[in-house]
Design a protein around this motif. Structure first.
Motif, short mmCIF file in Angstrom:
data_model
loop_
_atom_site.label_atom_id
_atom_site.label_comp_id
_atom_site.label_asym_id
_atom_site.label_seq_id
_atom_site.Cartn_x
_atom_site.Cartn_y
_atom_site.Cartn_z
N VAL A 35 0.83 -1.20 0.00
CA VAL A 35 0.00 0.00 0.00
C VAL A 35 0.87 1.26 0.00
O VAL A 35 1.78 1.39 0.81
CB VAL A 35 -0.95 0.01 1.22
N HIS A 36 0.58 2.17 -0.93
CA HIS A 36 1.25 3.47 -0.97
C HIS A 36 0.37 4.57 -0.39
O HIS A 36 0.88 5.59 0.08
CB HIS A 36 1.63 3.82 -2.40
N LYS A 324 0.50 11.95 6.67
CA LYS A 324 1.51 10.90 6.65
C LYS A 324 1.12 9.73 7.56
O LYS A 324 0.68 9.92 8.69
CB LYS A 324 2.85 11.50 7.11
N PHE A 325 1.24 8.52 7.05
CA PHE A 325 0.93 7.31 7.80
C PHE A 325 1.65 7.26 9.15
O PHE A 325 1.08 6.85 10.17
CB PHE A 325 1.32 6.10 6.95
N ASP A 326 2.91 7.69 9.15
CA ASP A 326 3.70 7.65 10.38
C ASP A 326 3.26 8.68 11.42
O ASP A 326 3.61 8.56 12.59
CB ASP A 326 5.19 7.89 10.07
N ASP A 327 2.51 9.67 11.00
CA ASP A 327 2.06 10.73 11.92
C ASP A 327 0.67 10.37 12.42
O ASP A 327 -0.35 10.83 11.91
CB ASP A 327 2.06 12.08 11.18
N LYS A 347 -11.89 14.09 -0.22
CA LYS A 347 -11.41 12.96 0.57
C LYS A 347 -10.17 13.32 1.35
O LYS A 347 -9.34 14.12 0.92
CB LYS A 347 -11.07 11.78 -0.37
N ALA A 348 -10.04 12.69 2.51
CA ALA A 348 -8.79 12.71 3.28
C ALA A 348 -8.00 11.46 2.92
O ALA A 348 -8.58 10.37 2.80
CB ALA A 348 -9.07 12.76 4.77
N LYS A 354 7.01 9.78 2.33
CA LYS A 354 7.60 10.72 3.28
C LYS A 354 6.92 12.07 3.15
O LYS A 354 6.49 12.48 2.07
CB LYS A 354 9.10 10.87 3.04
N GLY A 355 6.83 12.77 4.26
CA GLY A 355 6.24 14.11 4.24
C GLY A 355 4.76 14.07 4.48
O GLY A 355 4.09 13.10 4.18
N SER A 356 4.25 15.14 5.04
CA SER A 356 2.83 15.29 5.30
C SER A 356 2.36 16.56 4.67
O SER A 356 2.95 17.62 4.84
CB SER A 356 2.57 15.32 6.81
N ILE A 357 1.31 16.47 3.86
CA ILE A 357 0.81 17.64 3.15
C ILE A 357 -0.56 17.98 3.67
O ILE A 357 -1.45 17.13 3.69
CB ILE A 357 0.71 17.36 1.63
#
Length: 360
Positions: A35-36, A324-327, A347-348, A354-357
């Motif tokens: 999954v991306h 971001k998945f990690d956040d 949609k969210a 990497k990175g959160s937008i």
């Protein structure tokens, strides 16, 4: 593998980063996807919050999410729709739920090659919402070309795709939608010019009095007001709802209940739901209107059609927020907006990259 999920029924504030076994091929038609990106739908957060617990008991720890886009890493021996390395997207069936994870398992008939022009994040926003809109519009008995279509909440996840499909694919003559005052300028920005013909500011006008009586051919109820729309409908018009409640018989056929332990809708739930749905259908028939509640059916061939329309410029993704998945805190925040049902655009999306937008 890591997966966003819960250890009990919980609102978004209780979501956790779980350590779950990586999914494995269970049949010759199965596919494993790295999954991306995954997207957030109301059913995701409502299910995690226990909205279905009277019907089906969840097992914990429980992963969340139905929509994802990613890369195929393994295929079963009889898979023909894709190969290892292909970029795909899907609305996972109920038995494979858990798209907010590093990997997902999916039967090949429920996935399609993602539009090559889209990022994984944009592609992940499409499946559940756009499939729902497509399958709803197809319920109209006849040709929608030149007809008047009313789709409230035109910048919601499903509403945004329904407006585009109604105009650009089904050739509706007039598309009417509702948004709040601040979002009016964003309709053309997100959906494209000339997609929506009439925008009603629901903060200042009541669409039930603003829209002339008996002027609408098709109404897509995304807000739980299906019966209130009846005076707006022309004879032989059609109302499809995704915001009321299905019949008990429909719920029993829902793909979310096609699980290994074969859950059954209890009779004390099934009968009242059947009666309520029967009442709505009869009330609509008294106005010469067709009424149905729609439960989405995952379908890779329908996704193929959506891919084609994206590539032809007839359908564009509507993404309001990417986290971001990690956040995990950002994920919870984005999910809370969907859980509350107010304030979001489109949609969210949860990105594995990497990175959160933050967009909006």
């Amino acid at each position: 593998m890591r997966s966003v999920g819960t250890t009990t029924y919980s609102p978004p504030s209780g979501y956790q980063m779980l350590d779950l076994p990586k999914p494995e091929l269970k049949g010759p038609k199965d596919v494993i996807i790295a999954v991306h990106a995954g997207s957030v739908n109301p059913i995701d957060v409502k299910y995690a919050g226990g909205a279905m617990k009277m019907v089906v008991s969840d097992t914990f720890p429980s992963p969340i999410g139905f929509d994802c886009a990613g890369t195929v890493t393994e295929v079963g021996s009889n898979v023909t729709r894709c190969k290892v390395g292909d970029e795909v997207y899907t609305r996972l069936p109920g038995s494979c739920r858990g798209s907010w994870s590093e990997y997902a398992r999916c039967p090949e008939e429920c996935l399609a090659l993602k539009p090559s022009s889209l990022s994984f994040e944009d592609a992940a926003s499409i499946p559940l919402a756009a499939l729902t809109a497509l399958q709803a519009l197809r319920r109209y008995d006849g040709d929608l070309e030149g007809k008047t279509v009313f789709i409230p909440a035109g910048l919601s996840g499903t509403g945004s795709y329904a407006c585009q499909l109604a105009k650009n694919v089904f050739k509706a003559g007039k598309v009417i939608t509702t948004v709040s005052t601040a979002k009016i300028p964003k309709v053309a920005e997100y959906l494209g010019e000339n997609v929506v013909d009439e925008i009603i500011d629901y903060k200042t006008s009541n669409p039930l009095t603003r829209i002339p009586a008996k002027s609408v051919d098709f109404a897509f109820d995304t807000v739980g007001q299906a019966m209130d729309f009846l005076p707006l409908m022309r004879p032989n018009g059609c109302i499809i709802s995704i915001a009321m409640i299905p019949s008990g018989d429909q719920m029993q056929q829902w793909d979310l209940l096609r699980l290994p332990h074969n859950p059954t809708v209890p009779i004390y739930v099934r009968i009242p739901l059947n009666l309520m749905d029967s009442y709505r259908r009869r009330k609509a028939r008294c106005s010469s209107v067709q009424y149905e509640y729609l439960l989405l059916e995952p379908n890779g061939k329908d996704l193929d059609s959506l891919t084609e329309w994206v590539e032809e410029g007839k359908l564009r993704p509507v993404v309001g927020t990417v986290v971001k998945f990690d956040d995990l805190e950002a994920v919870k925040k984005a999910c809370q907006v969907v859980y509350d049902g107010q304030g979001g655009i489109g949609k969210a999306v949860i990105s594995m990259g990497k990175g959160s937008i933050e967009q909006e």
